[in-house]
Design an enzyme around this catalytic site. Structure first.
Site, mmCIF file in Angstrom:
data_model
loop_
_atom_site.group_PDB
_atom_site.id
_atom_site.type_symbol
_atom_site.label_atom_id
_atom_site.label_comp_id
_atom_site.label_asym_id
_atom_site.label_seq_id
_atom_site.Cartn_x
_atom_site.Cartn_y
_atom_site.Cartn_z
ATOM 1 N N ARG A 109 96.887 10.714 -97.567
ATOM 2 C CA ARG A 109 96.597 12.064 -98.063
ATOM 3 C C ARG A 109 97.892 12.637 -98.627
ATOM 4 O O ARG A 109 98.892 12.741 -97.922
ATOM 5 C CB ARG A 109 96.082 12.933 -96.914
ATOM 6 C CG ARG A 109 95.721 14.359 -97.304
ATOM 7 C CD ARG A 109 95.321 15.167 -96.067
ATOM 8 N NE ARG A 109 94.189 14.568 -95.378
ATOM 9 C CZ ARG A 109 94.141 14.352 -94.058
ATOM 10 N NH1 ARG A 109 95.172 14.661 -93.297
ATOM 11 N NH2 ARG A 109 93.066 13.823 -93.515
ATOM 12 N N ARG A 179 100.383 21.116 -92.056
ATOM 13 C CA ARG A 179 99.855 20.203 -93.067
ATOM 14 C C ARG A 179 99.805 20.850 -94.452
ATOM 15 O O ARG A 179 100.356 21.930 -94.659
ATOM 16 C CB ARG A 179 98.490 19.704 -92.617
ATOM 17 C CG ARG A 179 98.582 18.958 -91.277
ATOM 18 C CD ARG A 179 97.318 18.226 -90.939
ATOM 19 N NE ARG A 179 97.437 17.469 -89.701
ATOM 20 C CZ ARG A 179 96.477 16.681 -89.228
ATOM 21 N NH1 ARG A 179 95.330 16.553 -89.886
ATOM 22 N NH2 ARG A 179 96.646 16.019 -88.109
ATOM 23 N N LYS A 240 97.941 19.395 -84.619
ATOM 24 C CA LYS A 240 97.978 19.692 -86.048
ATOM 25 C C LYS A 240 97.932 21.197 -86.287
ATOM 26 O O LYS A 240 97.391 21.966 -85.481
ATOM 27 C CB LYS A 240 96.829 19.003 -86.762
ATOM 28 C CG LYS A 240 95.439 19.419 -86.289
ATOM 29 C CD LYS A 240 94.354 18.580 -86.955
ATOM 30 C CE LYS A 240 92.975 18.916 -86.410
ATOM 31 N NZ LYS A 240 91.920 18.089 -87.010
ATOM 32 N N LYS A 242 97.390 24.149 -89.566
ATOM 33 C CA LYS A 242 96.934 24.310 -90.946
ATOM 34 C C LYS A 242 97.188 25.729 -91.435
ATOM 35 O O LYS A 242 96.946 26.691 -90.712
ATOM 36 C CB LYS A 242 95.441 23.970 -91.044
ATOM 37 C CG LYS A 242 95.122 22.525 -90.672
ATOM 38 C CD LYS A 242 93.639 22.231 -90.737
ATOM 39 C CE LYS A 242 93.341 20.777 -90.376
ATOM 40 N NZ LYS A 242 91.893 20.479 -90.431
ATOM 41 N N CYS A 460 82.143 15.584 -95.174
ATOM 42 C CA CYS A 460 83.361 14.815 -94.960
ATOM 43 C C CYS A 460 83.101 13.360 -95.324
ATOM 44 O O CYS A 460 81.990 12.979 -95.680
ATOM 45 C CB CYS A 460 83.817 14.936 -93.503
ATOM 46 S SG CYS A 460 82.729 14.100 -92.326
ATOM 47 N N CYS A 466 86.122 6.299 -91.827
ATOM 48 C CA CYS A 466 86.685 7.146 -90.779
ATOM 49 C C CYS A 466 86.393 6.556 -89.398
ATOM 50 O O CYS A 466 85.229 6.353 -89.036
ATOM 51 C CB CYS A 466 86.120 8.562 -90.862
ATOM 52 S SG CYS A 466 86.770 9.643 -89.555
ATOM 53 N N CYS A 505 81.330 13.962 -87.404
ATOM 54 C CA CYS A 505 81.739 14.117 -86.009
ATOM 55 C C CYS A 505 82.126 15.571 -85.808
ATOM 56 O O CYS A 505 82.151 16.346 -86.769
ATOM 57 C CB CYS A 505 82.898 13.168 -85.684
ATOM 58 S SG CYS A 505 84.516 13.759 -86.236
ATOM 59 N N CYS A 509 86.170 18.328 -90.310
ATOM 60 C CA CYS A 509 86.736 18.113 -91.646
ATOM 61 C C CYS A 509 85.835 18.641 -92.762
ATOM 62 O O CYS A 509 86.328 19.083 -93.796
ATOM 63 C CB CYS A 509 87.006 16.632 -91.855
ATOM 64 S SG CYS A 509 88.259 15.961 -90.735
#
Length: 601
Positions: A109, A179, A240, A242, A460, A466, A505, A509
């Site tokens: 990414r 990110r 993470k 964002k 996603c 994935c 899931c 995303c």
């Protein structure tokens, strides 16, 4: 743009190993609870601490041709360099039968703050995807960037060096760091968008890791000893993080899916500062009620000159107070609920040397992209193309990837990737419009028959790449939209739409937890159905049906759409009640106001 003051130095206190109290099962709602969480640190904390500032033994692992994957800690550490190790799950079982390891590859990414890319850069990434990735596609993502899928180990270094040669990297697009910073893709108010975009870039650069590990490993850069990470700390963030910059009334970045958001406040067309929203996030874990999606809290207004100070202060507070024991509760949203919003806000004010002013008025009225041509205030034209699932590949009769390549060869402006997986051909002169439009039509990139329902549906990646996918998403969505279009036509509302999102899931995303209808994968062909998001993207939907198959999804939607059409109201301004608002008013689901309490009730 207003001058930017030098950011105030931020305390570099490292997170403690143990803390003062247990994590409540669902988190307090009144600002009570420990600053720290006691218990043994998650193993990710060990590997970050022992990684020599994200180097690990990646360089040595890269030379190992016995396996196509990365081993031990390096499997996790490559994420900080923008990559995830994956394999083709469609052929995994067959390879096991043949006594072969999975077909390991990486997904990369890129770091593209604000999603802006030049035509010459596009041509280079198109060439790499065509020649050096197993899938050959370019995937536009909800993080307003592009991904390569299916890059085998021998091509990984070439991939990074190719990107570096055109001024792109993938530093900190995954892992426990801040990110890719999103920015509203506003094709009309061009001057304001330029200012906001510049701030997205500054925030991204300010919060990047300072280690030179990326350049050393992938670009054969000079080895430079790293002694500190002044903002992220030597063990980086607990989880993470964002960040977005958003220009109302467009909430195309879905602020409530992000830890930190800067809402642009303008006067006379000029940016004067930001309202700061903290603590949004959508990920959860099936069956674990200590996890939940959460709206961000509005801390208030800050002037432009304090933007970077506030960004660093929020990050360092989360760095020091976040949960390093249980990664499922490590995101900023859980820290706010554990310590209290007021306590967290006061700490940010202290570290940033600022006092938040009352939030300036703003409203989010929509969040979809504006498809077709739009003229900016600078007289330039912008063409927004719908890219289903963000997947640019040549399909029979629709050579999408080739089409963007041909446009890139003649385009004099830039491209803007949107947070809704679409692409804007931006900055087109009047004299060039016809050529650009002709190329888009010829290659299936511009199709007047595409419905509003399809344009407002998103998924996603999920299978086959994935590793977290429990159910199909990207491959399921096109057929699902066909069926939903049929239901809308059946009930005589074919020209209307429902914000529909599918994620394979519960990690969020595809941002299904901000949709009017959100499907979250639970197993092969099985989904949870959530209802009740709104047009502005400011309301979390609530579980309606659990573990249902695709046929039940359609049966439920058939009945609900029928009720919506028959029972919806029209307000004094003539606005028809949206599906997400109707299901709450009609009592189909209850409104989620406080995430942890209402979401699981």
């Amino acid at each position: 743009m207003s001058a930017v003051q030098k950011p105030t130095p931020v305390a570099t206190t490292e997170p403690l190993d143990t803390v003062t109290g247990p994590l409540p099962a669902q988190g307090p709602l009144k600002g009570e609870g420990p600053i720290k969480v006691e218990g043994n640190l998650a193993d990710n904390e060990r590997l970050k601490r022992e990684s020599n500032f994200l180097r690990g033994t990646i360089a040595q692992d890269l030379q190992d041709r016995i396996t196509g994957g990365f081993t031990a800690d390096n499997f996790q550490l490559i994420r900080f360099h923008g990559m995830y190790q994956q394999d083709d799950r469609d052929i995994r079982a067959e390879r096991q039968k043949q006594k072969l390891e999975p077909m390991h590859n990486v997904m990369l990414r890129a770091r593209m703050p604000g999603g802006i890319i030049k035509p010459e850069q596009w041509l280079a990434i198109d060439k790499f995807a065509e020649e050096s990735s197993t899938y050959g596609s370019i995937r536009l993502t909800t993080r307003q960037t592009f991904q390569f899928h299916g890059v085998l180990k021998p091509n990984i270094k070439l991939m990074h060096q190719t990107l570096n040669s055109i001024g792109i990297d993938s530093i900190a697009t995954a892992g426990d760091v801040n990110r890719n910073v999103l920015c509203t893709s506003n094709p009309v108010e061009s001057e304001l968008h330029q200012e906001a975009y510049e701030w997205a870039t500054k925030i991204s650069e300010h919060l990047l890791p300072k280690t030179k590990a990326y350049a050393e490993i992938w670009l054969d850069g000079e080895k430079v000893e790293t002694t500190e990470e002044p903002i992220l700390g030597s063990t980086y963030l607990p989880r993470k993080f964002k960040t977005t910059v958003v220009i109302p009334p467009q909430n195309d970045v879905d602020v409530h899916a992000n830890d930190l958001n800067f809402v642009a406040i303008a006067e006379n067309g000029k940016l004067i500062g930001f309202n700061v929203l903290v603590g949004g996030g959508l990920a959860m874990t099936h069956g674990d009620k200590s996890t939940y999606p959460r709206r961000a809290d509005d801390f208030g207004f800050v002037p432009l000159a304090k933007t970077l100070d506030v960004a660093a202060a929020v990050v360092t507070t989360q760095r020091d107070w976040g949960n390093r024991v249980n990664r499922k509760n490590a995101k900023t949203k859980y820290t706010l609920d554990r310590v209290g919003v007021d306590v967290f806000k006061a700490e940010v004010e202290k570290r940033a040397g600022v006092e938040f002013a009352p939030s300036r008025p703003y409203e989010f009225t929509e969040r979809g992209d504006r498809f077709g041509w739009a003229e900016g205030i600078d007289g330039k034209h912008h063409l927004t193309l719908f890219i289903e699932n963000g997947r640019l590949l040549d399909y029979p009769g629709k050579p999408l990837k080739t089409g963007v390549r041909e446009i890139a060869k003649v385009h004099q402006g830039d491209f803007r990737m949107t947070a809704n997986q679409n692409l804007i051909i931006a900055g087109v002169a009047e004299a060039d419009k016809a050529q650009i439009e002709t190329l888009a039509i010829e290659h299936g990139l511009l199709d007047a028959s595409t419905s509003e329902q399809r344009q407002n549906s998103m998924a996603c990646v999920a299978f086959p790449t994935c590793p977290l996918a429990m159910a199909e998403a990207e491959r399921y969505l096109p057929g699902l939209v066909d069926d939903v279009e049929g239901l809308l036509a059946k009930h005589d509302v074919a020209d209307e739409h429902i914000i529909l999102r599918v994620t394979g899931c519960p990690n969020g995303c595809g941002r299904a937890m901000l949709a009017e209808v959100g499907l979250v994968g639970k197993g092969p062909g099985k989904y949870q159905m959530y209802l009740g998001g709104n047009t502005g993207g400011t309301r979390i939907p609530k579980l309606y049906k659990d573990n249902i198959d695709e046929q039940t999804v359609l049966a439920e939607l058939d009945g609900l759409i029928g009720r919506w059409v028959a029972e919806r109201k029209t307000d004094e301004q003539g606005q028809v009640e949206r599906f997400g608002d109707f299901v709450i008013r009609a009592g189909v689901v209850e409104e989620v106001i406080i995430s942890v309490r209402d979401f699981h009730a």
